[in-house]
Enzyme design. Structure first.
Site, mmCIF file in Angstrom:
data_model
loop_
_atom_site.group_PDB
_atom_site.id
_atom_site.type_symbol
_atom_site.label_atom_id
_atom_site.label_comp_id
_atom_site.label_asym_id
_atom_site.label_seq_id
_atom_site.Cartn_x
_atom_site.Cartn_y
_atom_site.Cartn_z
ATOM 1 N N ASP A 189 1.399 -1.069 -0.215
ATOM 2 C CA ASP A 189 -0.064 0.284 0.090
ATOM 3 C C ASP A 189 0.737 0.979 0.034
ATOM 4 O OD1 ASP A 189 -2.056 1.525 0.184
ATOM 5 O OD2 ASP A 189 -2.724 1.752 2.620
ATOM 6 N N HIS A 191 -0.505 4.626 -0.051
ATOM 7 C CA HIS A 191 -0.653 5.454 -0.142
ATOM 8 C C HIS A 191 -0.923 6.957 0.098
ATOM 9 C CE1 HIS A 191 -2.755 6.881 3.891
ATOM 10 N NE2 HIS A 191 -2.937 5.754 4.547
ATOM 11 N N GLU A 215 -1.756 -1.335 -4.139
ATOM 12 C CA GLU A 215 -2.465 -0.669 -3.715
ATOM 13 C C GLU A 215 -1.956 1.181 -3.610
ATOM 14 O OE1 GLU A 215 -5.043 0.026 0.484
ATOM 15 O OE2 GLU A 215 -4.030 -1.849 -0.331
ATOM 16 N N GLU A 241 -10.206 2.962 -1.826
ATOM 17 C CA GLU A 241 -10.654 3.592 -1.043
ATOM 18 C C GLU A 241 -10.807 4.814 -0.903
ATOM 19 O OE1 GLU A 241 -6.973 4.274 1.812
ATOM 20 O OE2 GLU A 241 -6.445 2.352 0.117
ATOM 21 N N HIS A 291 -11.014 -1.346 1.890
ATOM 22 C CA HIS A 291 -10.902 -1.127 2.217
ATOM 23 C C HIS A 291 -11.522 -1.013 3.876
ATOM 24 C CE1 HIS A 291 -9.667 3.834 4.166
ATOM 25 N NE2 HIS A 291 -8.995 2.023 4.094
#
Length: 385
Positions: A189, A191, A215, A241, A291
């Site tokens: 991830d 982010h 991700e 998400e 998520h």
């Protein structure tokens, strides 16, 4: 007797985060619980819940789809994350009420269950190779078959250096893949902290087959950027998400810009919207990988969604052995969906199957203002948290 009597947002401190719960009560005394997913901006969402309550009190609690439309279309401007986070909590609570009224689990209202247990993935939180490998070995012994690692942040205070981060993270991922073999599903991830060029560079550092999903490497505002990145790597993407509606998810589904749909049921609009996105994804052979970084109400809602759809991979959990952060405090939530190793057990209780100790929640302490780190790059420019 089915009319809505009251809608109340309740903000509480649970573990290391705030949780915004929404309590809806009907005239005949049935209570439903929902949860909002817009972390660190809970006061804005609570204000919208109160606004919606002004015209929802007195309406038939069973008209869930109609209520969703009225909430979304009750102002001139279209939705947005604050609106749909409030709508999500209301929608989930109304499904909880209807399930309790009919004495069936929520997934029965969505067409019945496809699976008896809902797979979850675990996340490691170690910052070095040795610690990551140690955690992964523990998870493997516990039967976890999908593991996500977090990137090397390489930050001092609030400084994020992307080039150092991707170099460190690539090195760790290569070591992890060698350690776990080919059967383990492995993801990362980012982010949405990278630029398009940095994300492509990171992917090019990895030997083929190292990573099973990437991700949120970049932000989702511009689908064309993901379309460009798609031409530069063959690693599957896990995006969604940040989505606040089916309209926002649409380009990613239709253009093949995500291979795993990371929708958040507490942000996208509750069950009403999530089921529409799930059906759209099924048409394109995209599995859901929701998520789920919140509390027992969000988790239960996501598990019911996972029970009710055919196209499912794993749900994010904060209850794995590597990072139980106190979001599911049994003193506050005495009844909640249970885990068995890397699976959530599909519940049989009416509604969501979650009980909230309301007195304990209200006495849990004043919620803290939580501001995510405002990350900067070494030159002082602002980047994403």
């Amino acid at each position: 007797m089915t009319k809505i009597a009251a809608i109340e947002p309740i903000l509480a401190r649970v573990g290391v985060r705030n949780q915004l719960l929404v309590k809806i009560t009907t005239e005949d005394g049935i209570t439903g619980w929902g949860e909002s997913g817009l972390s660190s901006r809970e006061h804005s969402v609570a204000a919208n819940v109160r606004h919606f309550a002004d015209f929802l009190v007195g309406q038939d609690s069973r008209q869930i789809g109609r209520i969703w439309q009225e909430n979304y279309r009750s102002q001139y401007f279209e939705g947005g994350r604050v609106f749909t986070a409030a709508m999500s909590a209301i929608d989930i609570a109304l499904y909880d009420i209807l399930g309790k009224r009919l004495q069936v689990p929520v997934y029965q209202l969505l067409g019945g269950r496809h699976r008896d247990k809902v797979p979850a993935f675990a996340t490691t939180n170690a910052s070095d190779i040795d610690g990551t490998l140690e955690q992964i070995s523990m998870l493997q012994e516990g039967g976890w078959d999908c593991i996500r690692i977090l990137p090397g942040i390489w930050n001092t205070g609030e400084i994020f250096e992307p080039r150092k981060s991707i170099a460190d993270t690539a090195e760790r991922l290569i070591a992890v893949r060698e350690h776990v073999g080919r059967e383990m599903t492995l993801g990362i991830d980012y982010h949405h902290r990278l630029s398009l060029a940095e994300a492509a560079s990171f992917c090019n550092m990895l030997p083929a087959g190292t990573l099973d999903f990437l991700e949120e490497p970049i932000r989702d505002e511009t689908p064309e950027a993901y379309r460009t990145l798609r031409t530069m790597t063959d690693i599957p993407f896990a995006v969604g998400e940040e989505f606040a509606s089916k309209w926002q998810a649409g380009p990613y589904i239709e253009q093949g810009l995500t291979q795993y749909m990371r929708l958040d049921i507490c942000n996208i609009g509750g069950f009403t919207e999530a089921m529409k996105v799930a059906g759209w994804c099924e048409r394109h052979y995209i599995d859901l990988m929701p998520h789920n970084p919140l509390g027992p109400v969000c988790t239960a809602a996501t598990v019911h969604l996972g029970a009710a759809v055919p196209n499912w991979s794993w749900v994010e959990t904060r209850q794995a052995p590597t990072e139980n952060l106190g979001f599911h405090d049994p003193g506050l939530f005495p009844v909640q969906v249970q885990m068995d190793g890397p699976f959530y057990i599909t519940p049989d209780a009416p509604g969501l199957g979650v009980e909230v100790d309301e007195d304990a929640i209200r006495a849990a302490g004043t919620p803290e203002h939580v501001e995510p780190p405002h990350l900067k790059r070494p030159d002082g420019s602002v980047t994403n948290w």
